[in-house]
Design a protein around this motif. Structure first.
Motif, mmCIF file in Angstrom:
data_model
loop_
_atom_site.group_PDB
_atom_site.id
_atom_site.type_symbol
_atom_site.label_atom_id
_atom_site.label_comp_id
_atom_site.label_asym_id
_atom_site.label_seq_id
_atom_site.Cartn_x
_atom_site.Cartn_y
_atom_site.Cartn_z
ATOM 1 N N ARG A 31 -51.054 41.658 61.874
ATOM 2 C CA ARG A 31 -50.077 40.691 62.360
ATOM 3 C C ARG A 31 -49.358 41.124 63.647
ATOM 4 O O ARG A 31 -48.142 41.134 63.724
ATOM 5 C CB ARG A 31 -49.046 40.396 61.267
ATOM 6 C CG ARG A 31 -49.527 39.452 60.195
ATOM 7 C CD ARG A 31 -49.539 38.012 60.712
ATOM 8 N NE ARG A 31 -49.836 37.067 59.617
ATOM 9 C CZ ARG A 31 -51.024 36.545 59.372
ATOM 10 N NH1 ARG A 31 -52.044 36.887 60.147
ATOM 11 N NH2 ARG A 31 -51.204 35.698 58.399
ATOM 12 N N ASP A 72 -55.125 39.192 61.272
ATOM 13 C CA ASP A 72 -55.265 39.905 60.000
ATOM 14 C C ASP A 72 -53.893 40.074 59.347
ATOM 15 O O ASP A 72 -52.949 40.567 59.982
ATOM 16 C CB ASP A 72 -55.903 41.280 60.235
ATOM 17 C CG ASP A 72 -56.265 41.966 58.936
ATOM 18 O OD1 ASP A 72 -55.352 42.551 58.316
ATOM 19 O OD2 ASP A 72 -57.437 41.919 58.544
ATOM 20 N N PRO A 73 -53.741 39.684 58.084
ATOM 21 C CA PRO A 73 -52.428 39.732 57.416
ATOM 22 C C PRO A 73 -51.802 41.119 57.386
ATOM 23 O O PRO A 73 -50.572 41.250 57.416
ATOM 24 C CB PRO A 73 -52.732 39.226 56.002
ATOM 25 C CG PRO A 73 -53.975 38.425 56.133
ATOM 26 C CD PRO A 73 -54.778 39.084 57.209
ATOM 27 N N THR A 77 -43.792 40.974 62.290
ATOM 28 C CA THR A 77 -43.797 41.038 60.827
ATOM 29 C C THR A 77 -43.535 42.449 60.329
ATOM 30 O O THR A 77 -42.736 42.674 59.420
ATOM 31 C CB THR A 77 -45.142 40.532 60.278
ATOM 32 O OG1 THR A 77 -45.328 39.174 60.674
ATOM 33 C CG2 THR A 77 -45.186 40.628 58.758
#
Length: 242
Positions: A121, A117-118, A151
């Motif tokens: 991450r 999932d962005p 990230t």
């Protein structure tokens, strides 16, 4: 510096620790320094009595970015037609750590969601550790995973439990290949069986070793053992100091 602190290292106003069940979950009462109860106590703390308590579920707000991660994970699972309450047994904030207790049948899906999932991450799993709680009836064996988001600079924990009588947990090597040898080590020492692992064999102990030496019910010496065709006498029979 974490997202819970400002430039001076002080906690942000939105990073209030989440309240949790005050009593927690009492799973055992230990006596003595090391819990020994089948021999003479040499620690000098034979009268010590300690309650073993696991932290209870926390309630919102969790504080800081913990709520953001929890919201995003629950929303991503719902998008996959999985009720978050079916996958996440409880959420615990304790000692500035966020832990999701995951039902073992949904572990792989949750791990993949956290990785892909962005907004989450969590690209790296730094390994899995086994824990054995004799008093935690029906879920004596625990597997604990630490996931790091490179990230977003975040670290969370996943925890999965299984009973001694059915020590099976899905392998997440397909999601996090770094877990390959970590799962083998947890299997070797705790007897956790990671279903789907590409080569689940012992990594430290001999292949034909009986039992799992980091379980709390494993004998601590005083017994003879046999492996690779050799008989190793009990410690008190191996040598003489006289």
């Amino acid at each position: 510096m974490t997202e819970n602190t400002d430039a001076n290292g002080e906690q942000n106003g939105n990073a209030v620790p989440a309240p949790r069940d005050t009593g927690g979950e009492v799973i055992r009462v230990r006596k003595g320094m090391f819990g020994a109860n089948n021999g003479g106590d040499t620690s000098g703390y034979g009268g010590l009595v300690r309650t073993v308590t696991l932290p209870g579920a926390s309630s919102r707000p969790y504080g800081g970015w913990f709520d953001e991660v929890a919201d995003e994970l629950e929303g991503a699972l719902e998008e996959q037609d999985l009720l978050p309450s079916n996958a996440i047994e409880k959420t615990v904030v304790d000692r500035d750590e966020l832990t999701f207790h995951i039902a073992r049948e949904h572990l792989v899906q949750v791990a993949r969601t956290l990785r892909d999932d962005p907004a989450l991450r969590f690209e790296l799993c730094t390994g899995v550790s086994g824990v054995h709680f004799l008093g935690d009836k029906g879920r004596e064996l625990h597997a604990v995973y630490h996931l790091r988001s490179l990230t977003h600079g975040r670290l969370i924990r996943l925890e999965v439990s299984a009973p001694d009588s059915d020590p099976h947990i899905p392998s997440i090597v397909e999601v996090y290949p770094t877990n390959d040898w970590h799962e083998r080590e947890a299997y070797d020492f705790f007897g956790l069986v990671f279903d789907g692992h590409p080569a689940l064999t012992r990594i430290m102990m001999p292949d034909d070793w009986q039992g799992f030496p980091q379980r709390k019910d494993y004998p601590l010496g005083g017994i003879a053992v046999e492996y690779k065709g050799a008989q190793i006498p009990a410690p008190d029979q191996r040598r003489s100091y006289s």
